[in-house]
Design a protein around this motif. Sequence first.
Motif, PDB file in Angstrom:
ATOM      1  N   VAL A 104       0.938  -1.191  -0.075  1.00 18.05           N
ATOM      2  CA  VAL A 104       0.047  -0.098  -0.076  1.00 18.05           C
ATOM      3  C   VAL A 104       0.833   1.243   0.046  1.00 18.05           C
ATOM      4  CG1 VAL A 104      -1.726   1.388   1.401  1.00 18.05           C
ATOM      5  CG2 VAL A 104      -1.872  -1.112   1.035  1.00 18.05           C
ATOM      6  N   ALA A 105       1.871   1.256   0.735  1.00 20.25           N
ATOM      7  CA  ALA A 105       2.747   2.359   0.828  1.00 20.25           C
ATOM      8  C   ALA A 105       3.347   2.546  -0.409  1.00 20.25           C
ATOM      9  CB  ALA A 105       3.675   2.236   1.963  1.00 20.25           C
ATOM     10  N   HIS A 106       3.967   1.381  -1.150  1.00 20.04           N
ATOM     11  CA  HIS A 106       4.597   1.714  -2.351  1.00 20.04           C
ATOM     12  C   HIS A 106       3.285   2.191  -3.473  1.00 20.04           C
ATOM     13  CE1 HIS A 106       7.133   0.457  -5.667  1.00 20.04           C
ATOM     14  NE2 HIS A 106       6.316   0.110  -6.232  1.00 20.04           N
ATOM     15  N   THR A 107       2.108   1.550  -3.534  1.00 17.89           N
ATOM     16  CA  THR A 107       1.360   2.303  -4.422  1.00 17.89           C
ATOM     17  C   THR A 107       1.076   3.544  -4.415  1.00 17.89           C
ATOM     18  OG1 THR A 107       0.136   0.103  -4.345  1.00 17.89           O
ATOM     19  CG2 THR A 107      -1.268   2.047  -5.148  1.00 17.89           C
ATOM     20  N   ILE A 108       0.858   3.996  -3.019  1.00 22.67           N
ATOM     21  CA  ILE A 108       0.514   5.494  -2.816  1.00 22.67           C
ATOM     22  C   ILE A 108       1.739   6.420  -3.315  1.00 22.67           C
ATOM     23  CG2 ILE A 108       0.391   7.270  -0.946  1.00 22.67           C
ATOM     24  CD1 ILE A 108      -1.418   5.232   0.692  1.00 22.67           C
ATOM     25  N   THR A 109       2.929   5.854  -3.042  1.00 26.08           N
ATOM     26  CA  THR A 109       4.058   6.868  -3.430  1.00 26.08           C
ATOM     27  C   THR A 109       4.516   6.749  -4.690  1.00 26.08           C
ATOM     28  OG1 THR A 109       5.446   5.764  -1.283  1.00 26.08           O
ATOM     29  CG2 THR A 109       6.746   6.530  -3.187  1.00 26.08           C
ATOM     30  N   ILE A 110       4.435   5.717  -5.480  1.00 24.72           N
ATOM     31  CA  ILE A 110       4.336   5.649  -6.813  1.00 24.72           C
ATOM     32  C   ILE A 110       3.471   6.544  -7.750  1.00 24.72           C
ATOM     33  CG2 ILE A 110       4.470   4.210  -9.073  1.00 24.72           C
ATOM     34  CD1 ILE A 110       6.684   3.935  -7.327  1.00 24.72           C
ATOM     35  N   ALA A 111       1.921   6.607  -7.234  1.00 23.74           N
ATOM     36  CA  ALA A 111       1.068   7.192  -7.964  1.00 23.74           C
ATOM     37  C   ALA A 111       1.464   8.721  -7.564  1.00 23.74           C
ATOM     38  CB  ALA A 111      -0.326   7.123  -7.068  1.00 23.74           C
ATOM     39  N   LEU A 112       1.965   9.025  -6.119  1.00 26.90           N
ATOM     40  CA  LEU A 112       2.162  10.363  -5.988  1.00 26.90           C
ATOM     41  C   LEU A 112       3.466  10.989  -6.704  1.00 26.90           C
ATOM     42  CD1 LEU A 112       1.959  12.921  -4.076  1.00 26.90           C
ATOM     43  CD2 LEU A 112       3.675  11.587  -2.355  1.00 26.90           C
ATOM     44  N   GLY A 113       4.468   9.860  -6.989  1.00 27.24           N
ATOM     45  CA  GLY A 113       5.517  10.600  -7.899  1.00 27.24           C
ATOM     46  C   GLY A 113       4.995  11.033  -9.121  1.00 27.24           C
ATOM     47  N   TRP A 114       4.131  10.011  -9.967  1.00 30.53           N
ATOM     48  CA  TRP A 114       3.769  10.332 -11.293  1.00 30.53           C
ATOM     49  C   TRP A 114       2.826  11.444 -11.401  1.00 30.53           C
ATOM     50  CZ3 TRP A 114       6.486   8.958 -15.270  1.00 30.53           C
ATOM     51  CH2 TRP A 114       6.924   7.913 -15.288  1.00 30.53           C
ATOM     52  N   LEU A 115       2.112  11.716 -10.297  1.00 25.31           N
ATOM     53  CA  LEU A 115       1.199  12.930 -10.343  1.00 25.31           C
ATOM     54  C   LEU A 115       2.221  14.365 -10.227  1.00 25.31           C
ATOM     55  CD1 LEU A 115      -1.692  11.757  -8.251  1.00 25.31           C
ATOM     56  CD2 LEU A 115      -2.116  12.930 -10.583  1.00 25.31           C
ATOM     57  N   LEU A 116       3.058  13.964  -9.515  1.00 27.99           N
ATOM     58  CA  LEU A 116       4.110  15.227  -9.306  1.00 27.99           C
ATOM     59  C   LEU A 116       4.858  15.505 -10.524  1.00 27.99           C
ATOM     60  CD1 LEU A 116       5.752  14.877  -5.827  1.00 27.99           C
ATOM     61  CD2 LEU A 116       3.790  16.199  -6.586  1.00 27.99           C
ATOM     62  N   VAL A 117       5.127  14.371 -11.485  1.00 24.94           N
ATOM     63  CA  VAL A 117       5.779  14.471 -12.752  1.00 24.94           C
ATOM     64  C   VAL A 117       4.882  15.229 -13.723  1.00 24.94           C
ATOM     65  CG1 VAL A 117       6.307  13.278 -14.772  1.00 24.94           C
ATOM     66  CG2 VAL A 117       7.205  12.598 -12.741  1.00 24.94           C
ATOM     67  N   THR A 166      -3.750  10.266  -3.006  1.00 25.08           N
ATOM     68  CA  THR A 166      -2.359  11.048  -3.098  1.00 25.08           C
ATOM     69  C   THR A 166      -2.151  12.349  -2.389  1.00 25.08           C
ATOM     70  OG1 THR A 166      -2.555  11.903  -5.222  1.00 25.08           O
ATOM     71  CG2 THR A 166      -1.763   9.741  -5.029  1.00 25.08           C
ATOM     72  N   SER A 167      -3.661  12.959  -2.354  1.00 24.43           N
ATOM     73  CA  SER A 167      -3.965  14.308  -1.941  1.00 24.43           C
ATOM     74  C   SER A 167      -3.247  15.278  -2.871  1.00 24.43           C
ATOM     75  CB  SER A 167      -3.241  14.727  -0.664  1.00 24.43           C
ATOM     76  OG  SER A 167      -1.964  15.060  -0.828  1.00 24.43           O
ATOM     77  N   VAL A 168      -3.148  14.875  -4.090  1.00 26.43           N
ATOM     78  CA  VAL A 168      -2.526  15.782  -5.363  1.00 26.43           C
ATOM     79  C   VAL A 168      -3.435  15.601  -6.433  1.00 26.43           C
ATOM     80  CG1 VAL A 168      -0.628  16.269  -7.021  1.00 26.43           C
ATOM     81  CG2 VAL A 168       0.037  15.668  -4.474  1.00 26.43           C
ATOM     82  N   GLY A 169      -3.482  16.539  -7.410  1.00 27.97           N
ATOM     83  CA  GLY A 169      -4.352  16.476  -8.668  1.00 27.97           C
ATOM     84  C   GLY A 169      -5.270  17.544  -8.919  1.00 27.97           C
ATOM     85  N   ALA A 170      -5.961  18.103  -7.934  1.00 31.86           N
ATOM     86  CA  ALA A 170      -6.938  18.975  -8.246  1.00 31.86           C
ATOM     87  C   ALA A 170      -6.441  20.432  -8.732  1.00 31.86           C
ATOM     88  CB  ALA A 170      -7.837  19.319  -7.040  1.00 31.86           C
ATOM     89  N   GLY A 171      -5.169  20.588  -8.543  1.00 35.16           N
ATOM     90  CA  GLY A 171      -4.612  21.916  -9.026  1.00 35.16           C
ATOM     91  C   GLY A 171      -4.153  22.128 -10.309  1.00 35.16           C
ATOM     92  N   LEU A 252      10.547  22.390 -11.405  1.00 30.90           N
ATOM     93  CA  LEU A 252      11.512  21.604 -11.119  1.00 30.90           C
ATOM     94  C   LEU A 252      12.037  21.145 -10.022  1.00 30.90           C
ATOM     95  CD1 LEU A 252      14.262  24.195 -13.042  1.00 30.90           C
ATOM     96  CD2 LEU A 252      13.444  22.311 -13.860  1.00 30.90           C
ATOM     97  N   THR A 253      11.524  21.738  -8.871  1.00 30.37           N
ATOM     98  CA  THR A 253      11.411  21.108  -7.354  1.00 30.37           C
ATOM     99  C   THR A 253      10.691  19.817  -7.393  1.00 30.37           C
ATOM    100  OG1 THR A 253      11.758  23.275  -6.508  1.00 30.37           O
ATOM    101  CG2 THR A 253      11.025  21.442  -4.928  1.00 30.37           C
ATOM    102  N   LEU A 254       9.566  19.883  -7.911  1.00 29.81           N
ATOM    103  CA  LEU A 254       8.479  18.787  -7.927  1.00 29.81           C
ATOM    104  C   LEU A 254       9.221  17.744  -8.882  1.00 29.81           C
ATOM    105  CD1 LEU A 254       5.094  20.608  -8.504  1.00 29.81           C
ATOM    106  CD2 LEU A 254       5.938  19.708  -6.471  1.00 29.81           C
ATOM    107  N   ALA A 255       9.795  18.024  -9.745  1.00 28.29           N
ATOM    108  CA  ALA A 255      10.398  16.977 -10.539  1.00 28.29           C
ATOM    109  C   ALA A 255      11.432  16.352  -9.838  1.00 28.29           C
ATOM    110  CB  ALA A 255      10.941  17.475 -12.090  1.00 28.29           C
ATOM    111  N   VAL A 256      12.196  16.975  -9.044  1.00 34.98           N
ATOM    112  CA  VAL A 256      13.202  16.355  -8.391  1.00 34.98           C
ATOM    113  C   VAL A 256      12.764  15.356  -7.186  1.00 34.98           C
ATOM    114  CG1 VAL A 256      15.212  16.783  -6.770  1.00 34.98           C
ATOM    115  CG2 VAL A 256      15.116  18.025  -8.768  1.00 34.98           C
ATOM    116  N   VAL A 257      11.646  15.875  -6.718  1.00 36.80           N
ATOM    117  CA  VAL A 257      10.768  15.242  -5.455  1.00 36.80           C
ATOM    118  C   VAL A 257      10.336  14.003  -5.996  1.00 36.80           C
ATOM    119  CG1 VAL A 257       8.761  15.380  -3.847  1.00 36.80           C
ATOM    120  CG2 VAL A 257      10.573  17.256  -4.248  1.00 36.80           C
ATOM    121  N   ALA A 258       9.528  14.175  -7.349  1.00 38.31           N
ATOM    122  CA  ALA A 258       9.152  12.915  -8.148  1.00 38.31           C
ATOM    123  C   ALA A 258      10.222  12.003  -8.434  1.00 38.31           C
ATOM    124  CB  ALA A 258       8.298  13.426  -9.248  1.00 38.31           C
TER     125      ALA A 258
END
Length: 264
Positions: A104-117, A166-171, A252-258
């Motif tokens: 579950v942690a891996h799924t959330i982390t991967i989804a979060l990473g791609w959404l940041l990309v 992921t808490s990301v996506g609406a912006g 660029l910051t989001l890309a590095v975090v992703a």
Amino acid sequence: MPQTFQPLYSLSGFLVGMLVGITGVGGGSLMTPILVLLFGVHPATAVGTDLLYAAITKSAGTAVHGMHGRVNWRIVGSLAAGSVPAALLMLWLMAGVDRKSVEVAHTITIALGWLLVITAFMLIFRTQVLSFARGAIGDRTPPKRTTIAIFTVILGLALGVLVTLTSVGAGALGVTILLILYPNLDVREIVGSDIVHAVPLTLIGGMGYWFIGEIDWLMLLTLLVGSIPGIVAGSLLAPKLHERTIRIVLALTLAVVAWKLLAG
């Protein structure tokens, strides 16, 4: 989870709040990965806490846009018709799994990473994406209002899944697609409608995570202590700064975090 007041959480909240005030990009794009990567918070707890954090901080934006008449309630209603059932479904699924498991942690982390990309891409290339989409549509007969409403509901459904997970996506993502669907509306009306829709969505998500025990209330309070003055400071600084430059730095910051999240 912190048992005492942690000043670094407030500092992080202040910095993220400033960026939200300057760029308008949702705090979830940075707050959740900061909690996961820098503070070692479990992804599910980070997402749940950040959802309530977003609901509280976006409420102020809702009041401002509402007072200025920059909300299209038809768009808000169509988005919510898709996002609310999707959010409830995702919460039901999250309640039924072992949220502390590696999978579950891996799924959330991967989804979060791609959404940041995707968010980083939209921050830099939104104008080009809009130009391409409108060029592809060209002089075709505009779709009927019913068709646009259906696509808006589908967008809401997708945002309900992504934001609750992921808490990301609406912006950046949501606003870009809304600009394609509603090319004749003022950008401020689109942004205002997106922010207003995000409040009930993040509130439902946050309350759902509370119900299943994934909220750190002390961390939430500590984040708000920094983020609320940060948003005010960012809003005051915004007119004095070159927003395009800030957006590129943020992207660029989001890309590095992703990259850090995906490289795991």
